[in-house]
Design a protein around this motif. Structure first.
Motif, PDB file in Angstrom:
ATOM      1  N   PRO A  40       1.237   8.399  -0.869  1.00 14.18           N
ATOM      2  CA  PRO A  40       0.593   8.567  -1.802  1.00 14.18           C
ATOM      3  C   PRO A  40       1.174  10.086  -2.797  1.00 14.18           C
ATOM      4  N   ALA A  66      -2.672   3.038  -9.452  1.00 18.69           N
ATOM      5  CA  ALA A  66      -3.492   4.143  -9.016  1.00 18.69           C
ATOM      6  C   ALA A  66      -2.957   5.124  -9.917  1.00 18.69           C
ATOM      7  N   THR A 100      -0.215   4.046  -2.282  1.00 21.16           N
ATOM      8  CA  THR A 100      -1.572   4.551  -2.412  1.00 21.16           C
ATOM      9  C   THR A 100      -1.811   5.052  -1.025  1.00 21.16           C
ATOM     10  N   ASP A 112       0.702  -1.345   0.082  1.00 21.74           N
ATOM     11  CA  ASP A 112      -0.097  -0.128   0.096  1.00 21.74           C
ATOM     12  C   ASP A 112       0.804   1.319   0.056  1.00 21.74           C
TER      13      ASP A 112
END
Ligand SMILES: Nc1ncnc2c1ncn2[C@@H]1O[C@H](COP(=O)(O)OP(=O)(O)OP(=O)(O)O)[C@@H](O)[C@H]1O
Ligand SMILES: Nc1ccn([C@@H]2O[C@H](COP(=O)(O)O)[C@@H](O)[C@H]2O)c(=O)n1
Length: 225
Positions: A139, A191, A135, A132
């Motif tokens: 990010p 993303a 994201t 992760d």
């Protein structure tokens, strides 16, 4: 303040081996975020609890003295004075780790730890890898990469590492962990603004070069070069 180089992707995609090589070649730090989740899973099991018991996971997380460094040449992981570098790679821990990773309060706690490690790092940048990172954890990082490869290629690479383990059993465990982890975070789709490096048809040195090329391009754009 160190810069994040954020890399995520599914199990066996090369996140740790490629990130470490990239960090070495650039003189950057390296943070294996999966090692933190694995260390917590080990700690839960060491206390005689199960990682699918979220109360037990939270209790263990509240007494979790994790020691994890950023040197790409030193993979030592310890909880308190206990060196668990090898133990966290045991299939018993791999099978249990998704249980701790799905507890939201655990994710918040480890993310604070990761950000503080990078903030205090004695490197110009830290290659941070996990599921992760592009994201949730970073990010806004100037370089964000989703490293992936076809599922059968990832399973074959992982089976090649685990001498004496049955290839079909290894592949099944890897796909099971991906299924469980992807219910928590999406590391299969890039993303917005995240570059994909697909190593299905690349060998290891070619994959490192592909990641380095993205870093150079992104940093060049960031610094107007
Ligand atoms: N492009 C490549 N070609 C051949 N082998 C590779 C390539 N990339 C990675 N590997 C090998 O694949 C195996 C899995 O890589 P690695 O452990 O770095 O994956 P990972 O994404 O960190 O996995 P996990 O999330 O399960 O910890 C390692 O043996 C690594 O050397
Ligand atoms: N950013 C992350 C990193 C890891 N996890 C969880 O930890 C497990 C082990 O990770 P490895 O990279 O060492 O295989 C992984 O299966 C996830 O459950 C995570 O959730 N987020």
């Amino acid at each position: 303040m160190s810069e994040f180089i954020a890399i995520d992707g599914p199990a066996g995609s090369g996140k740790s081996s490629v990130s470490k090589a990239v960090a070495r070649s650039r003189g950057y730090g390296y943070l294996d975020t999966g090692a933190a989740y694995r260390a917590l899973a080990w700690h839960v099991l060491d206390r005689g609890a199960a990682t699918d018991d979220s109360d037990a996971v939270l209790a263990a997380a509240s007494e979790f003295d994790l020691r994890l460094g950023l040197d790409p040449d030193d993979r030592t992981v310890a909880v308190g004075e206990r060196d668990i570098t090898a133990a966290i790679r045991d299939p018993r821990v791999s099978d249990a780790v998704s249980g701790v990773a799905r507890v939201p309060a655990v994710r918040e706690q480890v993310n604070i730890f990761f950000r503080s490690l990078v903030a205090g790092a004695p490197y110009p940048a830290v290659v941070v890898e996990g599921r992760d990172i592009t994201t949730v954890v970073a990010p806004d990082a100037p370089v964000r990469i989703l490293l992936t490869a076809a599922p059968e290629v990832r399973a074959a690479r992982r089976a090649g590492e685990l001498v004496g383990e049955n290839a079909a059993v290894v592949a099944e465990a890897l796909h099971k962990r991906d299924a469980s982890d992807s219910a928590v975070v999406d590391f299969l789709n890039a993303a917005d603004g995240v570059e994909v490096v697909d190593s299905t048809h690349l060998d290891f040195p070619q994959t490192i070069d592909a990641v380095l090329a993205v870093i150079e391009r992104k940093q060049g754009a960031e610094h107007g070069r």
